[in-house]
Enzyme design. Structure first.
Site, PDB file in Angstrom:
ATOM      1  N   CYS A  46       0.845  -1.215   0.000  1.00  0.00           N
ATOM      2  CA  CYS A  46       0.000   0.000   0.000  1.00  0.00           C
ATOM      3  C   CYS A  46       0.869   1.250   0.000  1.00  0.00           C
ATOM      4  O   CYS A  46       0.538   2.247  -0.655  1.00  0.00           O
ATOM      5  CB  CYS A  46      -0.919   0.015   1.223  1.00  0.00           C
ATOM      6  SG  CYS A  46      -1.994  -1.406   1.300  1.00  0.00           S
ATOM      7  N   ASP A 138     -20.539  13.011 -15.166  1.00  0.00           N
ATOM      8  CA  ASP A 138     -21.984  12.787 -14.979  1.00  0.00           C
ATOM      9  C   ASP A 138     -22.271  11.930 -13.749  1.00  0.00           C
ATOM     10  O   ASP A 138     -23.411  11.528 -13.524  1.00  0.00           O
ATOM     11  CB  ASP A 138     -22.578  12.120 -16.236  1.00  0.00           C
ATOM     12  CG  ASP A 138     -21.873  10.800 -16.579  1.00  0.00           C
ATOM     13  OD1 ASP A 138     -20.958  10.378 -15.828  1.00  0.00           O
ATOM     14  OD2 ASP A 138     -22.226  10.181 -17.606  1.00  0.00           O
TER      15      ASP A 138
END
Ligand code: BEZ
Length: 221
Positions: A46, A138
């Site tokens: 990570c 959108d």
């Protein structure tokens, strides 16, 4: 149960992050967005991933894409770990250039199908997998990819798919295998020859194949 599908409106969730509480749609504004989860703060893969994301954050900015990370750790852990991430980049003076969502109750991770059942914490609870969601202006889901906790992602590939998503949102083309910006693209099958000729002034070339079908149509966008 299918989770979030391509074309679905991305949930307008509220969450605590390293930059305060957000509502996701407000956070995005009119931009594209990329939400990427990681299993746990203070873990090696990570750290390499978020450090890479930080190094190339200007590339996301250039493309008008807002970045946000997520794991099941607290805001406090995220803030402390962010310093390690930037130090890993030998850039300890700078702040991580994107927020991290604290999903310590795993609510979003469950809602968005982001948990990895094979990787668990000391209490036996699942960690977050390496999910990637790209959301359009959108607010609809344009891409999702799910990697297990044990496989780190390639952030250059994420930039490449964003380039493809942004191009194909504008033009009636599709990008072939290993496509990179500047390469030829393919005319989508639903366009007739006449429509393709009208839409692509740079011309359309068709590769001949034994079937005689004219579906391998290239153009320069
Ligand atoms: C890591 O980031 O190194 C990691 C986290 C959870 C499981 C496996 C690897």
């Amino acid at each position: 149960m299918p989770g979030l599908l391509l074309g679905d409106e991305f949930p307008n969730f509220e969450a605590d992050t390293t930059v305060g509480r957000i509502k996701f749609h407000d956070f995005l504004g009119n931009s594209w967005g990329i939400l990427f989860s990681h299993p746990r703060d203070f873990t090696p893969v990570c750290t390499t991933e978020l450090a890479c994301a930080a190094r190339i954050s200007n590339e996301f900015k250039k493309r008008g894409v807002k970045m946000i990370a997520l794991s099941i750790d607290s805001v406090e852990d995220h803030r402390n770990w962010s310093k390690d991430v930037m130090a890993f980049n030998s850039d300890a003076e700078s702040a991580l250039p994107f927020p991290i969502i604290a999903d310590d109750k795993r609510e979003l991770s469950v809602q968005l199908g982001m948990l990895d059942p094979d990787e668990r914490d000391k209490d036996g609870l699942p960690l977050t997998a390496r999910c990637v969601f790209v959301v359009g202006p959108d607010k609809k889901l344009k891409l999702s990819i799910l990697y297990p906790a044990t496989t780190g992602r390639n952030f250059d590939e994420l930039l490449r798919v964003i380039d493809s998503l942004q191009l194909t949102a504008q033009k009636k083309v599709a990008t072939p295998v290993d496509w990179k910006p500047g390469d030829k693209v393919m005319v989508i099958p639903s366009l007739s020859e006449a429509e393709a000729a009208a839409l692509f002034p740079n011309g359309v070339t068709t590769k001949e194949v034994p079937s005689g079908k004219k579906y391998l149509r290239y153009t320069q966008p």
